[in-house]
Scaffold this motif. Structure first.
Motif, PDB file in Angstrom:
ATOM      1  N   ILE A 156     -79.228  38.345 -49.770  1.00  0.00           N
ATOM      2  CA  ILE A 156     -79.813  39.163 -48.699  1.00  0.00           C
ATOM      3  C   ILE A 156     -80.764  38.274 -47.917  1.00  0.00           C
ATOM      4  N   ASN A 157     -80.475  38.072 -46.643  1.00  0.00           N
ATOM      5  CA  ASN A 157     -81.412  37.281 -45.833  1.00  0.00           C
ATOM      6  C   ASN A 157     -82.404  38.240 -45.203  1.00  0.00           C
ATOM      7  N   GLY A 158     -83.690  38.139 -45.600  1.00  0.00           N
ATOM      8  CA  GLY A 158     -84.719  39.033 -45.083  1.00  0.00           C
ATOM      9  C   GLY A 158     -85.152  40.009 -46.149  1.00  0.00           C
ATOM     10  N   GLY A 159     -86.428  39.954 -46.506  1.00  0.00           N
ATOM     11  CA  GLY A 159     -86.971  40.852 -47.540  1.00  0.00           C
ATOM     12  C   GLY A 159     -87.992  41.801 -46.948  1.00  0.00           C
ATOM     13  N   GLY A 160     -87.712  42.357 -45.749  1.00  0.00           N
ATOM     14  CA  GLY A 160     -88.543  43.425 -45.184  1.00  0.00           C
ATOM     15  C   GLY A 160     -88.181  44.724 -45.892  1.00  0.00           C
ATOM     16  N   MET A 161     -88.492  45.854 -45.295  1.00  0.00           N
ATOM     17  CA  MET A 161     -88.226  47.150 -45.942  1.00  0.00           C
ATOM     18  C   MET A 161     -86.759  47.285 -46.340  1.00  0.00           C
ATOM     19  N   GLU A 214     -86.602  35.085 -48.036  1.00  0.00           N
ATOM     20  CA  GLU A 214     -87.605  35.678 -47.123  1.00  0.00           C
ATOM     21  C   GLU A 214     -88.578  34.588 -46.681  1.00  0.00           C
ATOM     22  N   HIS A 215     -88.745  34.460 -45.370  1.00  0.00           N
ATOM     23  CA  HIS A 215     -89.581  33.329 -44.966  1.00  0.00           C
ATOM     24  C   HIS A 215     -91.072  33.622 -44.865  1.00  0.00           C
ATOM     25  N   ALA A 216     -91.487  34.888 -44.958  1.00  0.00           N
ATOM     26  CA  ALA A 216     -92.930  35.148 -44.857  1.00  0.00           C
ATOM     27  C   ALA A 216     -93.481  35.618 -46.197  1.00  0.00           C
ATOM     28  N   SER A 217     -94.600  35.033 -46.578  1.00  0.00           N
ATOM     29  CA  SER A 217     -95.239  35.415 -47.829  1.00  0.00           C
ATOM     30  C   SER A 217     -95.823  36.836 -47.688  1.00  0.00           C
ATOM     31  N   ARG A 263     -98.514  48.254 -39.612  1.00  0.00           N
ATOM     32  CA  ARG A 263     -97.832  49.481 -39.198  1.00  0.00           C
ATOM     33  C   ARG A 263     -97.824  50.559 -40.298  1.00  0.00           C
ATOM     34  N   SER A 264     -97.905  51.810 -39.872  1.00  0.00           N
ATOM     35  CA  SER A 264     -97.615  52.918 -40.795  1.00  0.00           C
ATOM     36  C   SER A 264     -96.386  53.598 -40.245  1.00  0.00           C
ATOM     37  N   ILE A 265     -95.492  53.997 -41.112  1.00  0.00           N
ATOM     38  CA  ILE A 265     -94.286  54.670 -40.607  1.00  0.00           C
ATOM     39  C   ILE A 265     -94.089  55.991 -41.341  1.00  0.00           C
ATOM     40  N   ALA A 266     -93.366  56.896 -40.666  1.00  0.00           N
ATOM     41  CA  ALA A 266     -93.085  58.194 -41.280  1.00  0.00           C
ATOM     42  C   ALA A 266     -91.719  58.135 -41.941  1.00  0.00           C
ATOM     43  N   ALA A 280     -89.116  30.994 -47.934  1.00  0.00           N
ATOM     44  CA  ALA A 280     -87.933  30.152 -47.728  1.00  0.00           C
ATOM     45  C   ALA A 280     -87.228  30.644 -46.465  1.00  0.00           C
ATOM     46  N   THR A 281     -86.677  29.715 -45.708  1.00  0.00           N
ATOM     47  CA  THR A 281     -86.026  30.113 -44.453  1.00  0.00           C
ATOM     48  C   THR A 281     -84.569  29.698 -44.479  1.00  0.00           C
ATOM     49  N   LEU A 282     -83.705  30.651 -44.214  1.00  0.00           N
ATOM     50  CA  LEU A 282     -82.286  30.311 -44.107  1.00  0.00           C
ATOM     51  C   LEU A 282     -82.105  29.486 -42.839  1.00  0.00           C
ATOM     52  N   ASP A 305     -82.379  40.634 -41.686  1.00  0.00           N
ATOM     53  CA  ASP A 305     -83.410  39.740 -41.157  1.00  0.00           C
ATOM     54  C   ASP A 305     -83.966  40.183 -39.807  1.00  0.00           C
ATOM     55  N   GLY A 306     -83.977  41.509 -39.595  1.00  0.00           N
ATOM     56  CA  GLY A 306     -84.718  42.056 -38.470  1.00  0.00           C
ATOM     57  C   GLY A 306     -84.044  41.872 -37.119  1.00  0.00           C
ATOM     58  N   SER A 307     -84.782  42.259 -36.078  1.00  0.00           N
ATOM     59  CA  SER A 307     -84.172  42.362 -34.746  1.00  0.00           C
ATOM     60  C   SER A 307     -83.820  41.005 -34.136  1.00  0.00           C
ATOM     61  N   HIS A 321     -86.130  52.695 -30.359  1.00  0.00           N
ATOM     62  CA  HIS A 321     -87.442  53.094 -29.818  1.00  0.00           C
ATOM     63  C   HIS A 321     -88.134  53.924 -30.914  1.00  0.00           C
ATOM     64  N   PRO A 322     -89.453  53.717 -31.132  1.00  0.00           N
ATOM     65  CA  PRO A 322     -90.097  54.447 -32.244  1.00  0.00           C
ATOM     66  C   PRO A 322     -90.414  55.907 -31.922  1.00  0.00           C
ATOM     67  N   ILE A 323     -89.966  56.411 -30.771  1.00  0.00           N
ATOM     68  CA  ILE A 323     -90.373  57.753 -30.326  1.00  0.00           C
ATOM     69  C   ILE A 323     -90.131  58.852 -31.370  1.00  0.00           C
ATOM     70  N   GLY A 366     -89.601  58.119 -34.638  1.00  0.00           N
ATOM     71  CA  GLY A 366     -89.956  57.597 -35.960  1.00  0.00           C
ATOM     72  C   GLY A 366     -88.754  57.532 -36.900  1.00  0.00           C
ATOM     73  N   GLN A 367     -87.644  56.952 -36.421  1.00  0.00           N
ATOM     74  CA  GLN A 367     -86.415  57.008 -37.228  1.00  0.00           C
ATOM     75  C   GLN A 367     -85.849  55.637 -37.619  1.00  0.00           C
ATOM     76  N   GLY A 368     -86.485  54.532 -37.169  1.00  0.00           N
ATOM     77  CA  GLY A 368     -85.903  53.194 -37.391  1.00  0.00           C
ATOM     78  C   GLY A 368     -85.600  52.891 -38.846  1.00  0.00           C
TER      79      GLY A 368
HETATM   80  C1  LIG Z   1     -94.651  50.971 -33.589  1.00  0.00           C
HETATM   81  C2  LIG Z   1     -93.539  51.273 -34.545  1.00  0.00           C
HETATM   82  C3  LIG Z   1     -93.521  52.481 -35.230  1.00  0.00           C
HETATM   83  C4  LIG Z   1     -92.463  52.789 -36.107  1.00  0.00           C
HETATM   84  N1  LIG Z   1     -92.466  53.992 -36.749  1.00  0.00           N
HETATM   85  C5  LIG Z   1     -91.448  54.299 -37.581  1.00  0.00           C
HETATM   86  C6  LIG Z   1     -91.415  55.557 -38.277  1.00  0.00           C
HETATM   87  O1  LIG Z   1     -92.304  56.397 -38.134  1.00  0.00           O
HETATM   88  N2  LIG Z   1     -90.370  55.803 -39.115  1.00  0.00           N
HETATM   89  C7  LIG Z   1     -89.371  54.898 -39.315  1.00  0.00           C
HETATM   90  O2  LIG Z   1     -88.433  55.184 -40.085  1.00  0.00           O
HETATM   91  N3  LIG Z   1     -89.374  53.699 -38.680  1.00  0.00           N
HETATM   92  C8  LIG Z   1     -90.380  53.377 -37.832  1.00  0.00           C
HETATM   93  N4  LIG Z   1     -90.404  52.163 -37.208  1.00  0.00           N
HETATM   94  C9  LIG Z   1     -89.310  51.206 -37.475  1.00  0.00           C
HETATM   95  C10 LIG Z   1     -89.519  50.459 -38.789  1.00  0.00           C
HETATM   96  O3  LIG Z   1     -90.792  49.881 -38.842  1.00  0.00           O
HETATM   97  C11 LIG Z   1     -88.428  49.383 -38.888  1.00  0.00           C
HETATM   98  O4  LIG Z   1     -87.172  49.988 -38.663  1.00  0.00           O
HETATM   99  C12 LIG Z   1     -88.387  48.714 -40.263  1.00  0.00           C
HETATM  100  O5  LIG Z   1     -89.668  48.298 -40.672  1.00  0.00           O
HETATM  101  C13 LIG Z   1     -87.428  47.518 -40.160  1.00  0.00           C
HETATM  102  O6  LIG Z   1     -87.240  46.935 -41.415  1.00  0.00           O
HETATM  103  P1  LIG Z   1     -86.151  45.779 -41.618  1.00  0.00           P
HETATM  104  O7  LIG Z   1     -86.299  45.344 -43.028  1.00  0.00           O
HETATM  105  O8  LIG Z   1     -84.828  46.232 -41.140  1.00  0.00           O
HETATM  106  O9  LIG Z   1     -86.571  44.602 -40.611  1.00  0.00           O
HETATM  107  P2  LIG Z   1     -87.902  43.717 -40.576  1.00  0.00           P
HETATM  108  O10 LIG Z   1     -89.084  44.506 -40.941  1.00  0.00           O
HETATM  109  O11 LIG Z   1     -87.915  43.035 -39.244  1.00  0.00           O
HETATM  110  O12 LIG Z   1     -87.684  42.618 -41.717  1.00  0.00           O
HETATM  111  C14 LIG Z   1     -86.920  41.460 -41.534  1.00  0.00           C
HETATM  112  C15 LIG Z   1     -87.376  40.408 -42.519  1.00  0.00           C
HETATM  113  O13 LIG Z   1     -86.517  39.252 -42.420  1.00  0.00           O
HETATM  114  C16 LIG Z   1     -87.291  38.068 -42.504  1.00  0.00           C
HETATM  115  N5  LIG Z   1     -86.519  36.991 -41.839  1.00  0.00           N
HETATM  116  C17 LIG Z   1     -86.116  36.953 -40.548  1.00  0.00           C
HETATM  117  N6  LIG Z   1     -85.401  35.824 -40.314  1.00  0.00           N
HETATM  118  C18 LIG Z   1     -85.344  35.130 -41.482  1.00  0.00           C
HETATM  119  C19 LIG Z   1     -84.746  33.878 -41.884  1.00  0.00           C
HETATM  120  N7  LIG Z   1     -84.027  33.126 -41.040  1.00  0.00           N
HETATM  121  N8  LIG Z   1     -84.901  33.467 -43.172  1.00  0.00           N
HETATM  122  C20 LIG Z   1     -85.612  34.237 -44.048  1.00  0.00           C
HETATM  123  N9  LIG Z   1     -86.204  35.432 -43.720  1.00  0.00           N
HETATM  124  C21 LIG Z   1     -86.058  35.872 -42.467  1.00  0.00           C
HETATM  125  C22 LIG Z   1     -88.612  38.446 -41.823  1.00  0.00           C
HETATM  126  O14 LIG Z   1     -89.668  37.630 -42.264  1.00  0.00           O
HETATM  127  C23 LIG Z   1     -88.793  39.912 -42.236  1.00  0.00           C
HETATM  128  O15 LIG Z   1     -89.558  40.049 -43.413  1.00  0.00           O
HETATM  129  C24 LIG Z   1     -91.435  51.837 -36.311  1.00  0.00           C
HETATM  130  C25 LIG Z   1     -91.461  50.615 -35.643  1.00  0.00           C
HETATM  131  C26 LIG Z   1     -92.497  50.329 -34.766  1.00  0.00           C
HETATM  132  C27 LIG Z   1     -92.502  49.001 -34.047  1.00  0.00           C
END
Ligand SMILES: Cc1cc2nc3c(=O)[nH]c(=O)nc-3n(C[C@H](O)[C@H](O)[C@H](O)COP(=O)(O)OP(=O)(O)OC[C@H]3O[C@@H](n4cnc5c(N)ncnc54)[C@H](O)[C@@H]3O)c2cc1C
Length: 406
Positions: free
Chosen positions: A8-13, A39-42, A54-57, A137-139, A168-170, A298-300, A302-304
């Protein structure tokens, strides 16, 4: 070179929850899956890209999903329940109120602060024997082969896997390299987030208010704080970000009103540019994209992450089914399944496209409708809110959606 079932590349949520969920699955021979998270960020960085201020619902359905994955207990002391939601349009009478007890629920959803949740998930990832967490670590590069994917990290470490998951996010490098068809849109808005303190207790009520500047949400948090998400034009966001605390609180009070009494304090303000970025078919040979790598909303509403979590659950279910289905090769029963088989990934992907497309349409439509001061749109918005308030079945539908149900 270390070999894994899933990298899994990326250890966000999305990536962290997927890894923890997959770690419970086993091959037919009883061997647990071998999983690696890059995951590249500690996790203790305050400006971590996935686990920041951020806080999310989380919807009621996301709560249920995390319970089923045995992850709710891990974060239960960090969440604040949403008992009611109030939706209003500034300067108009229309108002919708939804209450958890009307739906026989303990809560319509839960608010979580991502930073402490991230720390908990990381501790857990480090403790599970069949997960290797490479962090920081970074891929840096990866290549698809018929029977595997090979990867290389920036520090030279090489790995291979059956299935690569882009979480790995947007700005996903996995999505960029695959060059898949996508829909993109600049909403011409920024979201300002901050934690604010109010004179009156929120009593578990979330507020969504449509103002002349753009949609503004206050979500109930612990210690009587509320999490502000305020979407405004880039020009206006610069003005608000440059203000001193007093002026910012005054501006916020003017837009939000006195539903929670005086807004007395604000924490650090952070600003996010808002874009839509949707990969139309987020899967490929031995690769799938999940979470923000597949869809940035769009976070309008709160569903991302709620949508991202449904990706995670569907992927786990698809892989679990494959692990339970007997596979025969040259008349011999195999003890392991190919988790990167295209038919499997395509089945997973097809099961996700409608949900993704629908939510993209809803959030983009709402962002457009509620960020416009055109008098006609504003009138129809107000009429819409009054209709929803008066019509029980429409209100149920809205509440159902907020809880994450389709
Ligand atoms: C203002 C705001 C409010 C929000 N409110 C809500 C809400 O109320 N409810 C809701 O459900 N969602 C909400 N969201 C959306 C939610 O925050 C995101 O959908 C969610 O956090 C995304 O998680 P993710 O793991 O998909 O991506 P990310 O959080 O972007 O994680 C990606 C991870 O990949 C890592 N990465 C990237 N590239 C590499 C690489 N090359 N090598 C290694 N690691 C890498 C990054 O360091 C990061 O940790 C909101 C977003 C915003 C901006």
């Amino acid at each position: 070179m270390s070999h894994y079932d899933v990298v899994i590349n990326g250890g966000g949520m999305a990536g962290a929850v997927l890894a923890l969920g997959l770690s419970q699955l086993k091959h037919k021979n009883g061997q647990p899956l071998r999983i690696c998270v890059i995951e590249h960020a500690s996790p203790n960085l305050s400006d971590h890209p996935g686990f920041d201020a951020r806080s999310i619902a989380l919807s009621a359905d996301s709560h249920q999903a995390l319970v089923k994955l045995d992850l709710w207990e891990l974060i239960a002391d960090l969440v604040s329940p949403i008992h009611a939601i109030q939706v209003t349009d500034q300067g108009h009478l229309g108002q919708v109120n939804m209450y958890a007890h009307d739906y026989a629920l303990a809560a319509l959803g839960y608010v979580v602060e991502l930073h402490p949740v991230g720390l908990r998930f990381y501790q857990q990832l480090q403790q599970i024997p069949n997960i290797d967490l490479l962090c920081p670590a970074t891929l840096s590069s990866w290549q698809q082969y018929p029977d595997k994917v090979e990867l290389q990290c920036a520090n030279g470490q090489r790995l291979s896997c059956q299935l690569l998951v882009g979480a790995d996010g947007s700005h996903s490098m996995i999505a960029q390299q695959l060059n898949l068809e996508r829909r993109a849109l600049d909403y011409q808005q920024n979201a300002i987030i901050a934690n604010v303190q109010t004179q009156l207790a929120h009593q578990g009520r979330a507020y969504e208010r449509f103002t002349s500047q753009g949609p503004l949400a206050l979500l109930p948090m612990s210690q009587q704080r509320s999490a502000l998400v305020w979407c405004v034009s880039p020009k206006q966001s610069k003005v608000l970000m440059d203000m001193n605390e007093r002026d910012f609180l005054d501006a916020l009070q003017r837009e939000f009103g006195y539903r929670l009494g005086k807004i007395t304090r604000t924490g650090l303000r952070t600003c996010y540019p808002l874009h839509l970025n949707e990969v139309v078919r987020p899967w490929h040979h031995r690769v799938v994209l999940i979470g923000n790598a597949a869809h940035l909303l769009h976070p309008i509403a709160g569903q991302g992450f709620n949508l991202g979590l449904r990706d995670v659950v569907a992927l786990i279910e698809t892989l679990k089914e494959a692990l339970m289905t007997p596979q025969v090769n040259d008349g011999q029963r195999e003890n392991t399944s190919d988790l990167g088989a295209y038919s499997l990934l395509s089945r997973y992907g097809q099961s996700r496209v409608d949900d993704q497309r629908e939510l993209v349409a809803i959030t983009s439509g709402l962002a457009l409708l509620f960020s416009n001061s055109d008098p006609l749109l504003s009138m129809s918005r107000n009429a819409g809110l009054m209709t929803v308030a008066a019509c029980r079945s429409l209100k149920s539908k809205l509440a159902w959606r907020a809880m994450g149900k389709r």
